[in-house]
Design a protein around this motif. Structure first.
Motif, PDB file in Angstrom:
ATOM      1  N   ALA A 388      39.309 112.411  60.719  1.00 18.93           N
ATOM      2  CA  ALA A 388      38.384 111.701  60.206  1.00 18.93           C
ATOM      3  C   ALA A 388      38.052 111.933  58.916  1.00 18.93           C
ATOM      4  O   ALA A 388      37.955 113.406  58.402  1.00 18.93           O
ATOM      5  N   MET A 395      38.908 107.322  57.566  1.00 23.05           N
ATOM      6  CA  MET A 395      39.894 108.243  57.918  1.00 23.05           C
ATOM      7  C   MET A 395      40.603 108.912  56.586  1.00 23.05           C
ATOM      8  O   MET A 395      40.602 108.234  55.579  1.00 23.05           O
ATOM      9  N   ALA A 409      38.214 103.182  58.502  1.00 20.58           N
ATOM     10  CA  ALA A 409      39.114 103.804  59.832  1.00 20.58           C
ATOM     11  C   ALA A 409      39.514 102.483  60.953  1.00 20.58           C
ATOM     12  O   ALA A 409      39.976 102.877  61.712  1.00 20.58           O
TER      13      ALA A 409
END
Ligand code: SAH
Ligand code: SF4
Ligand code: F3S
Length: 435
Positions: A388, A395, A409
């Protein structure tokens, strides 16, 4: 069942130490140790140390001083020193810091379980042998537990090059290559545990000779491992870049277009004094060959400034070499005198001269690194997502060129390789959008 004992490992130095620390934890896992992230609640603290420069080696003693208080609070706490300082200084460590219970060198850590038995009896343990038995044979297979998408895998150890400034041939011993069957087996175990990218490690990884065709042969064998998506290797010596390896950079899809190829200096006189065994022209020719095989390859290097006898003209030659080659990434150091190495006998340069050169060198390298990063904006790269990002909904992963890249992400899982269009270049990373 008794509570598991807690092991805290602190790792210094190069990637080979990172790999060794994992293997040490696995070896001690068999004795009931589990890893902890905090020194405060550990039953054993292991420092895996680096001897490459004086600062690195001295840090060990200041850190040990910090752990002293913990030992006073918990007399059962065991403190160990592993790695290259352990190898170089051996018993001297216990003399300087009597609270150290264990000293183990990089070639003997497979004996840690037996050494732990001695510690539990209240004895001290020291092993800095270069044993005949192969530590990798004693160490068991890699654990099956799920792990992150990238891993290191040591394939070659030690060094026979004896550069005049360097301690590695003394701390890690002679060059040895691991047999390729075992490396391939280990790669498969890593892939089963979730690894997508393996970085093959060695002090002179491209001198690897445990497979027909050398390192290139091993890379092609690993290319066949299903589920393994990316292969990298580090660190290479210019004199060991053979044709097959250069060609693999152009033809092996899994081999990433990134090469760390230290040159240390751009002056023929200093290269000779360093015992690097090649000239600046030979290095230029080599870079040309590598770039014709893989034009977009990102080149990284190591440089030392202030080597004994380095004149301003020698240093200018280094700057000139850097301008000619253009590095996407680089590491640079002020020469540090290391006991027992040939260069330590020579007259040393004044520190202010070396500091000034380091600053000028780093300015140039920093400019090149930034320019390389900025040149990625607008391009599409493939990112292996690792974790993360700092901001919510992001991400972060690495491109083929080893740039850190962050992206929104949505629909991305750790371990995915996705195409990302780079939209911005920040200080130490690139930002982009999934496409
Ligand atoms: N095997 C690798 C390097 C291992 S050491 C190689 O040959 O390239 C990593 C880097 O530390 C070296 O490339 C060098 O730039 C630096 N280094 C090694 N010894 C040093 C010393 N005595 N002082 C300063 N830097 C040093
Ligand atoms: Fe050290 Fe030179 Fe060997 Fe690299 S090649 S580890 S710098 S002696
Ligand atoms: Fe340091 Fe030993 Fe690596 S001296 S750089 S930890 S091989």
């Amino acid at each position: 069942m008794s509570e598991p004992k807690k092991l805290f490992i602190k790792t210094y130095g190069c990637q080979m130490n990172v790999y060794d620390s994992e293997r040490m934890a696995e070896a001690l896992g068999g004795k009931g140790y589990v890893e902890t992230k905090s020194a405060e609640d550990a039953d054993m603290i292991l420092m895996n140390t680096c001897h490459i420069r004086e600062k690195a080696a001295e840090k060990v003693y200041s850190e040990l001083g910090r752990f002293k208080g913990l030992k006073e609070k918990n007399p059962d706490l065991k403190i160990g020193v592993a790695g290259c300082v352990a190898q170089a200084e051996g018993e001297e460590i216990m003399r300087r810091q009597p609270m150290v219970d264990l000293v183990v060198g990089p070639q003997s850590y497979h004996r840690l379980p037996a050494m732990d038995d001695a510690l539990q009896k209240g004895e001290k343990a020291l092993d800095t042998d270069f044993p005949e038995d192969d530590k990798f044979e004693t160490l068991k297979s890699r654990p099956k537990a799920k792990r992150g998408p990238t891993a290191f895998l040591t394939v070659q150890e030690g060094c026979d090059k004896f550069c005049a400034f360097c301690v590695v041939p003394y701390t890690r011993g002679a060059e040895v290559s691991r047999p390729s069957e075992r490396i391939i087996r280990e790669a498969n175990e890593l892939v089963e545990a979730g690894v997508k990218e393996i970085t093959l490690l060695g002090q002179n990884v491209n001198a690897y000779h445990g497979h027909e065709g050398g390192l290139a042969g091993l890379i092609w064998a690993l290319d066949k491992v299903d589920g393994l998506e990316r292969i990298r290797f580090t660190t290479s010596h210019p004199n060991d870049m053979d044709d097959a390896l250069i060609e693999a950079h152009g033809t092996c899809d899994k081999l990433m277009p990134y090469l760390h190829l230290p040159v240390q200096s751009g002056s023929d006189r200093i290269l000779k004094a360093m015992n690097r065994k090649h000239t600046r022209d030979e290095y230029f020719k080599l870079i040309d060959r590598i770039r014709s095989a893989r034009p977009d390859l990102l080149l990284s290097g190591d440089f030392i400034v202030g080597f004994p006898g380095e004149t301003e003209a020698d240093f200018e030659d280094t700057l000139d070499l850097i301008r000619t080659v253009h590095y996407g990434q680089a590491y640079s150091f002020k020469y540090s005198t290391r006991p027992g190495t040939p260069a330590a006998e020579k007259t040393q340069l004044p520190d202010d001269v070396a500091s000034d050169r380091l600053q000028r060198l780093q300015t140039l390298l920093g400019d090149q690194q930034r320019a390389t990063q900025e040149s990625m904006v607008g391009k599409t790269v493939k990112v292996l997502f690792e974790k993360a990002g700092r901001e919510a909904g992001q991400m972060i992963g690495k491109s083929e060129y080893l740039h850190a890249v962050f992206a929104p992400a949505t629909d991305v899982a750790i371990g995915d390789v996705r195409s990302v269009r780079i939209t911005k270049s920040e200080r130490n990373s690139l930002g982009g959008e999934l496409i």
